[in-house]
Enzyme design. Structure first.
Site, PDB file in Angstrom:
ATOM      1  CE  LYS A   1      84.843  64.736  39.312  1.00 46.17           C
ATOM      2  NZ  LYS A   1      84.223  65.183  38.057  1.00 46.17           N
TER       3      LYS A   1
ATOM      4  CG  PHE B   1      83.671  69.988  35.939  1.00 47.15           C
ATOM      5  CD1 PHE B   1      83.986  68.896  35.145  1.00 47.15           C
ATOM      6  CD2 PHE B   1      84.311  71.193  35.705  1.00 47.15           C
ATOM      7  CE1 PHE B   1      84.924  69.004  34.127  1.00 47.15           C
ATOM      8  CE2 PHE B   1      85.244  71.315  34.688  1.00 47.15           C
ATOM      9  CZ  PHE B   1      85.553  70.215  33.902  1.00 47.15           C
TER      10      PHE B   1
ATOM     11  CD  GLU C   1      94.811  59.765  35.023  1.00 45.52           C
ATOM     12  OE1 GLU C   1      94.914  61.000  35.085  1.00 45.52           O
ATOM     13  OE2 GLU C   1      94.269  59.184  34.078  1.00 45.52           O
ATOM     14  CG  ASP C   2      94.236  64.810  36.018  1.00 41.90           C
ATOM     15  OD1 ASP C   2      94.034  63.597  35.772  1.00 41.90           O
ATOM     16  OD2 ASP C   2      93.831  65.713  35.263  1.00 41.90           O
TER      17      ASP C   2
ATOM     18  CG  ASP D   1      90.890  71.162  30.719  1.00 45.45           C
ATOM     19  OD1 ASP D   1      90.919  69.990  31.134  1.00 45.45           O
ATOM     20  OD2 ASP D   1      90.338  71.489  29.648  1.00 45.45           O
TER      21      ASP D   1
ATOM     22  CG  ASP E   1      84.295  61.240  36.552  1.00 47.39           C
ATOM     23  OD1 ASP E   1      83.489  60.767  37.338  1.00 47.39           O
ATOM     24  OD2 ASP E   1      83.977  62.139  35.736  1.00 47.39           O
TER      25      ASP E   1
ATOM     26  NE  ARG F   1      94.981  71.316  30.330  1.00 44.24           N
ATOM     27  CZ  ARG F   1      94.299  70.184  30.423  1.00 44.24           C
ATOM     28  NH1 ARG F   1      94.308  69.502  31.543  1.00 44.24           N
ATOM     29  NH2 ARG F   1      93.594  69.736  29.409  1.00 44.24           N
TER      30      ARG F   1
HETATM   31  P1  IMP Z   1      87.141  58.679  33.841  1.00 44.06           P
HETATM   32  O1  IMP Z   1      87.588  57.901  32.648  1.00 44.06           O
HETATM   33  O2  IMP Z   1      85.632  58.770  33.923  1.00 44.06           O
HETATM   34  O3  IMP Z   1      87.720  58.186  35.146  1.00 44.06           O
HETATM   35  O4  IMP Z   1      87.571  60.172  33.605  1.00 44.06           O
HETATM   36  C1  IMP Z   1      88.852  60.614  33.793  1.00 44.06           C
HETATM   37  C2  IMP Z   1      89.161  61.846  32.960  1.00 44.06           C
HETATM   38  O5  IMP Z   1      88.025  62.720  32.810  1.00 44.06           O
HETATM   39  C3  IMP Z   1      90.216  62.681  33.643  1.00 44.06           C
HETATM   40  O6  IMP Z   1      91.529  62.265  33.281  1.00 44.06           O
HETATM   41  C4  IMP Z   1      89.874  64.077  33.194  1.00 44.06           C
HETATM   42  O7  IMP Z   1      90.473  64.336  31.953  1.00 44.06           O
HETATM   43  C5  IMP Z   1      88.387  64.078  33.010  1.00 44.06           C
HETATM   44  N1  IMP Z   1      87.664  64.597  34.190  1.00 44.06           N
HETATM   45  C6  IMP Z   1      86.837  63.897  35.003  1.00 44.06           C
HETATM   46  N2  IMP Z   1      86.334  64.669  35.967  1.00 44.06           N
HETATM   47  C7  IMP Z   1      86.861  65.906  35.768  1.00 44.06           C
HETATM   48  C8  IMP Z   1      86.708  67.167  36.469  1.00 44.06           C
HETATM   49  O8  IMP Z   1      85.999  67.303  37.466  1.00 44.06           O
HETATM   50  N3  IMP Z   1      87.412  68.214  35.972  1.00 44.06           N
HETATM   51  C9  IMP Z   1      88.217  68.111  34.879  1.00 44.06           C
HETATM   52  N4  IMP Z   1      88.381  66.966  34.194  1.00 44.06           N
HETATM   53  C10 IMP Z   1      87.710  65.861  34.642  1.00 44.06           C
HETATM   54 MG    MG Z   2      93.776  62.746  33.691  1.00 45.57          MG
END
Ligand code: IMP
Ligand code: MG
Length: 195
Positions: free
Chosen positions: A148, A169, A116-117, A176, A120, A182
């Site tokens: 995060k 963010f 994963e990148d 992106d 959050d 990206r």
């Molecule tokens: P989660 O489901 O809350 O863990 O969110 C994960 C997804 O939200 C990631 O795969 C990203 O697509 C997007 N995301 C969360 N934080 C960021 C950020 O700071 N920049 C860009 N995309 C984010």
């Molecule tokens: Mg992702």
């Protein structure tokens, strides 16, 4: 002197700031620091996966750059695949349902490493893990470039974390804002709005 590289209006680059549409981002993780950390993560995975039969699964779009840089440093016999997480509204529940698309590999009996990148809240990785488990791998490991930490709500243990970052963010290195950013080699953080 500031060097501006501009395109049709979406993105302006003036090192070390990036402007995308109305938002200004400042340099947060330089490319060299990212590369160094990715190398360390690859070394850990190489050591931990000895004797396994791993399938690396990158989560598109965001993880393409992390996956490419990491996998170049992974030794031996491994499989690589990519998935997308498609969101749609569940017809009976009315809730957002996430479905993995693009997975063609047989995962039964394999060690899966999810790439994963960014993580959050942890909701996305929870959904992905739930669905991967259905394919009956022997083991699933999770690796993310960014976590995060203060936003993370899930109880799932993340095995390999590149950088723990604050709840801000970020863009670049696969991530992106409105589809832009990206391709950037560094990670940039959204500057606080000054009121
Ligand atoms: P989660 O489901 O809350 O863990 O969110 C994960 C997804 O939200 C990631 O795969 C990203 O697509 C997007 N995301 C969360 N934080 C960021 C950020 O700071 N920049 C860009 N995309 C984010
Ligand atoms: Mg992702």
């Amino acid at each position: 002197m500031q060097l501006f590289v501009s395109c049709a209006c979406h993105m302006q680059v003036s090192m070390p700031n990036i402007t995308i549409d109305d938002k200004v981002f400042s340099l947060y993780l330089p490319a060299e620091k990212i590369q160094h950390r990715v190398e360390t993560m690859a070394n850990m995975l190489n050591a931990d996966l000895k004797g396994h039969d791993p399938v690396f699964i990158g989560v598109l779009n965001g993880a393409f750059m992390f996956a490419a840089d990491l996998l170049k440093r992974i030794h031996g016999h491994v499989q690589v695949s990519f998935v997308k997480v498609a969101s749609y509204r569940g017809t009976s529940s009315g809730l957002d349902v996430k479905r993995l698309i693009g997975l063609n590999e047989v995962l039964k009996g394999k060690t899966v490493v999810i790439l994963e990148d960014i993580i959050d809240t942890g909701k996305t990785i929870e959904d992905i893990l739930y669905q991967i488990k259905g394919f009956r791998p022997v083991e699933i490991r999770t690796a993310t470039l960014l976590l995060k930490k203060d936003a993370y709500k899930s109880g799932i243990h993340i095995d390999y974390i590149g950088f723990e970052i604050p709840d801000r963010f970020v863009i670049g290195y696969g991530l992106d804002y409105n589809g832009y950013g990206r391709n950037l080699r560094n990670v940039y953080v959204l500057e606080d709005l000054k009121v």
